[in-house]
Design a protein around this motif. Structure first.
Motif, PDB file in Angstrom:
ATOM      1  N   VAL A  84       0.869  -1.177   0.000  1.00 32.54           N
ATOM      2  CA  VAL A  84       0.000   0.000   0.000  1.00 32.54           C
ATOM      3  C   VAL A  84       0.906   1.227   0.000  1.00 32.54           C
ATOM      4  N   THR A  85       0.813   2.017  -1.061  1.00 35.27           N
ATOM      5  CA  THR A  85       1.671   3.188  -1.229  1.00 35.27           C
ATOM      6  C   THR A  85       0.819   4.442  -1.257  1.00 35.27           C
ATOM      7  N   SER A  86       1.190   5.404  -0.439  1.00 33.63           N
ATOM      8  CA  SER A  86       0.496   6.694  -0.399  1.00 33.63           C
ATOM      9  C   SER A  86       1.473   7.795  -0.792  1.00 33.63           C
ATOM     10  N   LYS A  87       1.049   8.615  -1.748  1.00 36.34           N
ATOM     11  CA  LYS A  87       1.879   9.735  -2.203  1.00 36.34           C
ATOM     12  C   LYS A  87       1.097  11.024  -2.057  1.00 36.34           C
ATOM     13  N   LEU A  88       1.799  12.054  -1.627  1.00 39.05           N
ATOM     14  CA  LEU A  88       1.199  13.380  -1.551  1.00 39.05           C
ATOM     15  C   LEU A  88       1.150  13.967  -2.954  1.00 39.05           C
ATOM     16  N   LEU A  89      -0.036  14.321  -3.408  1.00 37.71           N
ATOM     17  CA  LEU A  89      -0.182  14.941  -4.723  1.00 37.71           C
ATOM     18  C   LEU A  89       0.093  16.434  -4.654  1.00 37.71           C
ATOM     19  N   GLY A  90      -0.324  17.041  -3.545  1.00 31.31           N
ATOM     20  CA  GLY A  90      -0.114  18.471  -3.391  1.00 31.31           C
ATOM     21  C   GLY A  90      -0.849  19.001  -2.182  1.00 31.31           C
ATOM     22  N   LYS A  91      -0.549  20.252  -1.864  1.00 33.11           N
ATOM     23  CA  LYS A  91      -1.163  20.901  -0.712  1.00 33.11           C
ATOM     24  C   LYS A  91      -1.402  22.355  -1.081  1.00 33.11           C
ATOM     25  N   LYS A  92      -2.613  22.830  -0.785  1.00 31.25           N
ATOM     26  CA  LYS A  92      -2.946  24.228  -1.023  1.00 31.25           C
ATOM     27  C   LYS A  92      -3.730  24.710   0.193  1.00 31.25           C
ATOM     28  N   GLY A  93      -3.136  25.646   0.917  1.00 35.99           N
ATOM     29  CA  GLY A  93      -3.782  26.108   2.147  1.00 35.99           C
ATOM     30  C   GLY A  93      -3.861  24.968   3.144  1.00 35.99           C
ATOM     31  N   PHE A  94      -5.080  24.677   3.577  1.00 39.29           N
ATOM     32  CA  PHE A  94      -5.280  23.617   4.562  1.00 39.29           C
ATOM     33  C   PHE A  94      -5.773  22.319   3.923  1.00 39.29           C
TER      34      PHE A  94
END
Length: 190
Positions: free
Chosen positions: A148-158
Motif C-alpha cells: 500500500v503506497t500513499s503519495k502526496l499529490l499536493g497541498k494548497k492552504g489547509f
C-alpha cells in the motif's frame, strides 16, 4: 406471435403482460421492507460469531482500541519519506467477505488511514477526510501480501491531496487505487 422481452410477454399489439404487476410489486412498500429485512437478517452462525466478540473499555495511549486492533493490526510501515509512505499488509481472515476476498470496506479503510498518514505531523491534530474516490480494480484473498503506497499529490492552504495504490506484492496486480482529499486544521495561535 409471442416472445419474451425483459421478463414480460410481448404480443403483436406490443403490450406487456405482467409488466404492470411487476412494477406494482417493486413499488409496494411492504414488499420492499420484507426484502430489506431478508437481506439484513443474520444467520444463526453469523449472530453467534458476532456475539463472541469481546469489546473492553479503551485506555487511550496504553492499548489499542477495538478499531485499531480489528482494522489496522498487521499494517507494517516499510518506508517513509517526505510525501511518501509505503506499507505492507497481509490480508487477514477478519477483513474478508463471505467469498474470502478482502472486503471493499477494508480497502477503503486502507486508503483512508494510509492516505492520511502521508500528511500527518507528530503533535498536530489528525486531518479530516473531505473526499475519497476509490477504483476497485481486482480482489485479494486471505494471506495475500499487499503493498500500500500513499503519495502526496499536493497541498494548497489547509487542503491536501493524496493518491493511494493497493497492489498484490507477489504479482504486482493492482487491487485498488484511491484519491483522498483531507483538511488539516491550522495550528492554534494561542
Amino acid at each position: 406471435v409471442f416472445g419474451f422481452f425483459g421478463g414480460g410477454v410481448v404480443r403483436n399489439s406490443g403490450s406487456f403482460e405482467g409488466f404492470n404487476q411487476r412494477a406494482q410489486w417493486n413499488n409496494d412498500p411492504e414488499v420492499k421492507m420484507d426484502r430489506l429485512r431478508g437481506a439484513l437478517e443474520l444467520s444463526k452462525e453469523d449472530s453467534e460469531s458476532v456475539s463472541k466478540i469481546a469489546v473492553h473499555a479503551h485506555r487511550p495511549h496504553i492499548e489499542l482500541s477495538f478499531y485499531e486492533d480489528f482494522a489496522l493490526r498487521g499494517i507494517r510501515v516499510d518506508r517513509v519519506e517526505p510525501g511518501l509512505v509505503v506499507c505492507s499488509f497481509k490480508v487477514p481472515p477478519r477483513l474478508t467477505d463471505k467469498s474470502g476476498y478482502l472486503a471493499p470496506g477494508a480497502i477503503a479503510n486502507l486508503v483512508d488511514e494510509i492516505g492520511a498518514s502521508v500528511i500527518h505531523k507528530e503533535g498536530v491534530a489528525m486531518s479530516v477526510s473531505v473526499n475519497m474516490s476509490i477504483s476497485y480494480l481486482s480482489t485479494a484473498k486471505v494471506n495475500d501480501e499487499l503493498e500500500v503506497t500513499s503519495k502526496l499529490l499536493g497541498k494548497k492552504g489547509f487542503i491536501s491531496g493524496t493518491v493511494v495504490s493497493v497492489k498484490n506484492k507477489a504479482t504486482g496486480e493492482a487491487i485498488a487505487e484511491g484519491r483522498h482529499t483531507l483538511f488539516s486544521k491550522p495550528a492554534s495561535k494561542i
